[in-house]
Motif scaffolding. Sequence first.
Motif, PDB file in Angstrom:
ATOM      1  N   ASP B  64      30.118  30.217  43.192  1.00 45.89           N
ATOM      2  CA  ASP B  64      30.269  29.989  44.560  1.00 45.89           C
ATOM      3  C   ASP B  64      31.508  31.186  45.556  1.00 45.89           C
ATOM      4  O   ASP B  64      30.657  32.231  46.037  1.00 45.89           O
ATOM      5  CB  ASP B  64      29.609  28.655  45.313  1.00 45.89           C
ATOM      6  CG  ASP B  64      28.504  28.592  45.730  1.00 45.89           C
ATOM      7  OD1 ASP B  64      27.124  29.185  44.966  1.00 45.89           O
ATOM      8  OD2 ASP B  64      27.773  27.147  45.466  1.00 45.89           O
ATOM      9  N   LYS B  67      31.195  34.728  44.119  1.00 48.49           N
ATOM     10  CA  LYS B  67      30.215  35.413  44.530  1.00 48.49           C
ATOM     11  C   LYS B  67      30.516  35.626  45.876  1.00 48.49           C
ATOM     12  O   LYS B  67      30.551  37.154  46.421  1.00 48.49           O
ATOM     13  CB  LYS B  67      28.313  34.393  44.965  1.00 48.49           C
ATOM     14  CG  LYS B  67      27.488  34.907  45.433  1.00 48.49           C
ATOM     15  CD  LYS B  67      26.186  33.874  46.294  1.00 48.49           C
ATOM     16  CE  LYS B  67      27.274  33.556  47.428  1.00 48.49           C
ATOM     17  NZ  LYS B  67      25.810  32.933  48.014  1.00 48.49           N
ATOM     18  N   LEU B  68      31.130  34.991  46.499  1.00 51.81           N
ATOM     19  CA  LEU B  68      31.644  35.005  47.672  1.00 51.81           C
ATOM     20  C   LEU B  68      33.160  36.015  47.612  1.00 51.81           C
ATOM     21  O   LEU B  68      32.945  36.784  48.441  1.00 51.81           O
ATOM     22  CB  LEU B  68      32.109  34.149  48.779  1.00 51.81           C
ATOM     23  CG  LEU B  68      30.891  33.509  49.184  1.00 51.81           C
ATOM     24  CD1 LEU B  68      31.768  31.910  49.284  1.00 51.81           C
ATOM     25  CD2 LEU B  68      30.811  33.779  50.132  1.00 51.81           C
ATOM     26  N   PHE B  70      32.661  38.411  45.729  1.00 51.86           N
ATOM     27  CA  PHE B  70      33.029  40.228  45.078  1.00 51.86           C
ATOM     28  C   PHE B  70      31.334  40.337  45.900  1.00 51.86           C
ATOM     29  O   PHE B  70      31.011  41.490  45.524  1.00 51.86           O
ATOM     30  CB  PHE B  70      32.783  39.908  43.173  1.00 51.86           C
ATOM     31  CG  PHE B  70      33.543  39.786  42.424  1.00 51.86           C
ATOM     32  CD1 PHE B  70      34.522  40.810  42.360  1.00 51.86           C
ATOM     33  CD2 PHE B  70      33.876  38.912  42.312  1.00 51.86           C
ATOM     34  CE1 PHE B  70      35.192  40.370  41.784  1.00 51.86           C
ATOM     35  CE2 PHE B  70      35.350  38.447  41.864  1.00 51.86           C
ATOM     36  CZ  PHE B  70      36.505  39.595  41.150  1.00 51.86           C
ATOM     37  N   LYS B  71      31.166  39.803  47.695  1.00 54.37           N
ATOM     38  CA  LYS B  71      30.411  40.362  47.793  1.00 54.37           C
ATOM     39  C   LYS B  71      31.072  41.637  48.500  1.00 54.37           C
ATOM     40  O   LYS B  71      31.778  41.054  48.709  1.00 54.37           O
ATOM     41  CB  LYS B  71      29.518  39.570  48.516  1.00 54.37           C
ATOM     42  CG  LYS B  71      28.560  39.176  48.117  1.00 54.37           C
ATOM     43  CD  LYS B  71      27.461  37.823  48.875  1.00 54.37           C
ATOM     44  CE  LYS B  71      27.139  38.122  50.441  1.00 54.37           C
ATOM     45  NZ  LYS B  71      26.441  36.940  50.752  1.00 54.37           N
ATOM     46  N   GLU B  72      30.227  41.984  49.148  1.00 46.59           N
ATOM     47  CA  GLU B  72      30.510  43.344  49.850  1.00 46.59           C
ATOM     48  C   GLU B  72      31.183  43.109  51.502  1.00 46.59           C
ATOM     49  O   GLU B  72      30.181  42.133  52.384  1.00 46.59           O
ATOM     50  CB  GLU B  72      29.839  44.217  50.407  1.00 46.59           C
ATOM     51  CG  GLU B  72      30.416  45.673  51.045  1.00 46.59           C
ATOM     52  CD  GLU B  72      29.028  46.331  51.739  1.00 46.59           C
ATOM     53  OE1 GLU B  72      28.451  45.770  51.837  1.00 46.59           O
ATOM     54  OE2 GLU B  72      29.373  47.284  52.439  1.00 46.59           O
ATOM     55  N   ASP B  73      32.447  42.694  51.776  1.00 52.33           N
ATOM     56  CA  ASP B  73      33.198  42.874  53.426  1.00 52.33           C
ATOM     57  C   ASP B  73      32.714  43.731  54.211  1.00 52.33           C
ATOM     58  O   ASP B  73      33.689  44.810  54.635  1.00 52.33           O
ATOM     59  CB  ASP B  73      34.637  42.995  52.507  1.00 52.33           C
ATOM     60  CG  ASP B  73      35.371  42.141  53.698  1.00 52.33           C
ATOM     61  OD1 ASP B  73      34.367  41.426  54.444  1.00 52.33           O
ATOM     62  OD2 ASP B  73      36.827  42.700  53.902  1.00 52.33           O
ATOM     63  N   SER B 241      30.189  37.227  56.640  1.00 51.13           N
ATOM     64  CA  SER B 241      29.717  37.695  55.433  1.00 51.13           C
ATOM     65  C   SER B 241      31.030  37.517  54.224  1.00 51.13           C
ATOM     66  O   SER B 241      32.517  37.698  54.829  1.00 51.13           O
ATOM     67  CB  SER B 241      28.908  39.199  54.903  1.00 51.13           C
ATOM     68  OG  SER B 241      30.107  40.230  54.830  1.00 51.13           O
ATOM     69  N   SER B 242      30.771  37.572  53.315  1.00 49.46           N
ATOM     70  CA  SER B 242      31.529  37.687  52.205  1.00 49.46           C
ATOM     71  C   SER B 242      33.225  36.938  52.194  1.00 49.46           C
ATOM     72  O   SER B 242      32.369  34.852  52.893  1.00 49.46           O
ATOM     73  CB  SER B 242      31.797  38.754  51.499  1.00 49.46           C
ATOM     74  OG  SER B 242      32.625  39.345  52.105  1.00 49.46           O
TER      75      SER B 242
END
Lengths: 204, 432
Positions: B64, B67-68, B70-73, B241-242
């Motif tokens: 988790d 994932k968080l 490297f997600k798009e900011d 997000s992220s």
Amino acid sequence: MAKIIPRPQLSLLEQLYFVEVFKGMALTIKHAVRSLAKPETIPVLNYPEVQPELPAEHRSEHRLMKRADGTSRCVACYMCQTACPARCITIVAEESPDGDIEKRPATFDIDWLLCVFCGLCVEACPCDAIRMDTGKAILVEDSRDAFIANKDRLMDWSPADYPAEDIISQEAPGGLLNEQALAAMQGGMFSAGDVADVADKETC
Amino acid sequence: MEIILFIAKFGLAFIPLSCIAIMIFLERKGASIIQDRVGPNRAAIKIPGIGSVRGFGMIHNISDSVKLFFKEDFLPKHAHKWYYILAPMLPLMTAILTPALIPWFAPISLEGVEVSGAIINANSGLLMLFALGALSVYGVVIGSWASHNKYSLLGGMRASAMMISYEVSMGLSVVGLLLLIGSFNMTDIVEWQAANAWGVVVQPVGCLLFIVSMFAETGRTPFCVSEGESEIVGGFHTEYSSIRFALFFMGEYAHIVIASALIATLFFGGYHLPGLNTEVIHAHTAGVLAGLLAVKALMLALFCLMTTRQKKLYGALKASDKAVRLKEYSLFQIIFGGGALVAVLIAAVLMFIPMDGLLSELLTAAIQISIVMAKTMFFCWVFVWVRWTVPRFRYDHIMALGWKVMLNVALVNLVITAIVYKLLIETGVISG
């Protein structure tokens, strides 16, 4: 006339709310302790590593039953095609080389994207030629065309995948195995009426 | 010495941070065991020589966070950039600051230097804690305002109105306790409880009110109105997000840890256990430590038993990955069973080590930290437990409960406490 449902009257203890909360918490902790101490009581499968045990009545992908010589038992009578509410079965008949049997299917296609898995085709079949007991229920294909199963695909099954002690799941009665199957049926699995029904189907 | 102390105390600030990982695990696994499920167990890491290890769902934390991170900011065009970036930092910042005020152990003297259990041993300790705790609502409000989105704003409004309402009853619920203790200093509060009785015994109503207020303060079920998927999309974090989204959640979980530590400190004796005063621990350090290790060994043995039962259960099934899973269960059997044996061995060895001044002081502090942590983790579990038991309130019910019930009960509790305390002093039952 509307039916008037009286509001439930809460007792003083219930109105206090805290007592009920503690009751609820006692219930949930009971479940938590049970899950930890007795993991066998959790009604959950480790799917897909552990597969569920399907009941015998479970309807899944179809298969076409075979005669002892490997040809399809279907006599192209169109009963299943007529019974199908989803109109997913397409049969093209041709003349059968066997003198006793009039027709056989040239093509027998089932579109699994249209199929509603109601089992009416199995009920309708007078020859016990189509069954829905493969246990396969996950249909994953790349294209829509691949969901249309033809006769070869419907007959591509191995007797080894079905219980060996249940002879009629291996081969439909009739032909060479008929004696054997009838013997198995008379062993107590079916009533005398069933056996008589099957014996009538010997021409299939 | 000063520098070592400084670094050691700095480390205490990371207690809520490291508890976040445990909290997430506890939340998911707690939910699953209460609802008769297996819970998350799909994420696995491959360890060479052992095979894939799922670690009872612990690996999900790693996957988790990866994932968080490297997600798009994503930064929405319509958002107020500065406040949008600032908002997620506030809840986590306050949650990292507050452990500085909680006494983790009784004051000890190291080579003549008096060291207090709280990093900031302020006389206004409790007031500072409440002030810092109240700051965390700003993260929600600023974040929702900066998102420039009606659903976010609705969530933020609901959260801020609720938190401010419950702050009143939270403050009033501890006043009764403070009246008896006569000090805002957190160490004094714990010492008073050690000398007299736990806060929950002298102030049961205040304790209950405080715990309920804390549920509202942290925005947990049954008071989780700041987010409602069926009503206002995601609530205040709709546009986030992220890692920014993750920061909000880390802030929430850190706040739960702090709230639990606060409940344990104010009403459940902090680092004190009945019969285990600081002097007792200091005099029998080895014995107490051996006792704690024995408890740990017992828990590890229970884990080992649990693993054995699950292994037996899985071995009886027709599973395609049987060999891999059984190997992992064996690994955890060895880890838990071996851990229990090592704990027993250490406890046995401890009996033969002479406990001199400095070592005894440090070990006393360590024992008391583990006592506080055990109580904190218990209340963290209570947070999870209540979340999966009690359905959430409607918004007007929350307001009615906060202003019409809890505030009044807190006030009546305060008045009764004051009268009874005064009467007891006047009649000479206790000395004021």
